[in-house]
Design a protein around this motif. Sequence first.
Motif, PDB file in Angstrom:
ATOM      1  N   ASP A 155       0.965  -1.217   0.261  1.00 58.89           N
ATOM      2  CA  ASP A 155      -0.038   0.056   0.417  1.00 58.89           C
ATOM      3  C   ASP A 155       0.730   1.046   0.360  1.00 58.89           C
ATOM      4  O   ASP A 155       0.433   1.739  -0.759  1.00 58.89           O
ATOM      5  CB  ASP A 155      -0.998  -0.372   1.260  1.00 58.89           C
ATOM      6  N   SER A 158       2.627   2.065  -2.906  1.00 58.07           N
ATOM      7  CA  SER A 158       1.213   1.835  -4.801  1.00 58.07           C
ATOM      8  C   SER A 158       1.066   3.528  -4.368  1.00 58.07           C
ATOM      9  O   SER A 158       1.219   4.190  -5.226  1.00 58.07           O
ATOM     10  CB  SER A 158       0.479   1.461  -4.055  1.00 58.07           C
ATOM     11  N   THR A 162       1.447   6.537  -7.278  1.00 54.88           N
ATOM     12  CA  THR A 162       0.626   6.763  -7.247  1.00 54.88           C
ATOM     13  C   THR A 162       0.829   8.592  -7.711  1.00 54.88           C
ATOM     14  O   THR A 162       0.875   9.124  -8.897  1.00 54.88           O
ATOM     15  CB  THR A 162      -0.347   6.537  -6.119  1.00 54.88           C
ATOM     16  N   ARG A 183      -0.402   3.665 -14.722  1.00 57.11           N
ATOM     17  CA  ARG A 183      -0.044   2.868 -13.476  1.00 57.11           C
ATOM     18  C   ARG A 183      -0.994   1.374 -13.531  1.00 57.11           C
ATOM     19  O   ARG A 183      -0.743   0.934 -13.139  1.00 57.11           O
ATOM     20  CB  ARG A 183      -1.824   3.778 -12.189  1.00 57.11           C
ATOM     21  N   VAL A 189      -0.217  -0.979 -10.175  1.00 59.87           N
ATOM     22  CA  VAL A 189      -0.765  -0.497  -9.621  1.00 59.87           C
ATOM     23  C   VAL A 189      -2.601   0.195 -10.331  1.00 59.87           C
ATOM     24  O   VAL A 189      -2.746   0.699 -10.951  1.00 59.87           O
ATOM     25  CB  VAL A 189      -0.032   1.255  -9.300  1.00 59.87           C
TER      26      VAL A 189
END
Length: 193
Positions: A155, A158, A162, A183, A189
């Motif tokens: 997470d 990610s 991002t 992504r 992602v």
Amino acid sequence: MAKDAKRGRLSSIDLLPEEARPHVIAAMEALKERRRQQDDIREELNSHLLAMGQKPISRSAFHRKALWLATYGEQLTQAREVAAILAEKLNEAPQGDVGLLLNETIKTIVYDVIMEQSLNDSSASMEMLKEAALTLFRLEQARKISVVTRKRIVDDFSDKATKAIDVAAGRAGLAPEVVSQIRREVLGVIDRK
């Protein structure tokens, strides 16, 4: 000396005094090497024991010890083979699978120990069962912590990826659908926006 696990009582070899230990070890090593006859090894041990003022070891007692040693040696060889296979699998396993593989291996070992107890006509003690249950509980807790930690790492990656994509896309003037495609395809992602 070592306790005979199968019968639960000490053999005449196990009952020898500590000063006889080097001679017993030498005899067991000679048995393990399998270059000499069992009777010759026993006679040599007995000559040392007689010189020390000890009773000689009977043929049957020595034979039982030789069988025990052969069985123990075979189990040790099998354990080494399993360890080599597991080490190979651990090297091949993706990092997240290593914990799972170790977890399952330890569960199997605990099960084998309990089954061995029952096959030897000695039921597993409550203490052994408690320790086995505690071990399995701790393994499961460690697995859960590993899963949660891995999820947090993924997470966090990610989120950072991002943000990095958004900053780079803003500087390059990329369209939102291009950013989403990057992504999904390049980083893998999930587009959370």
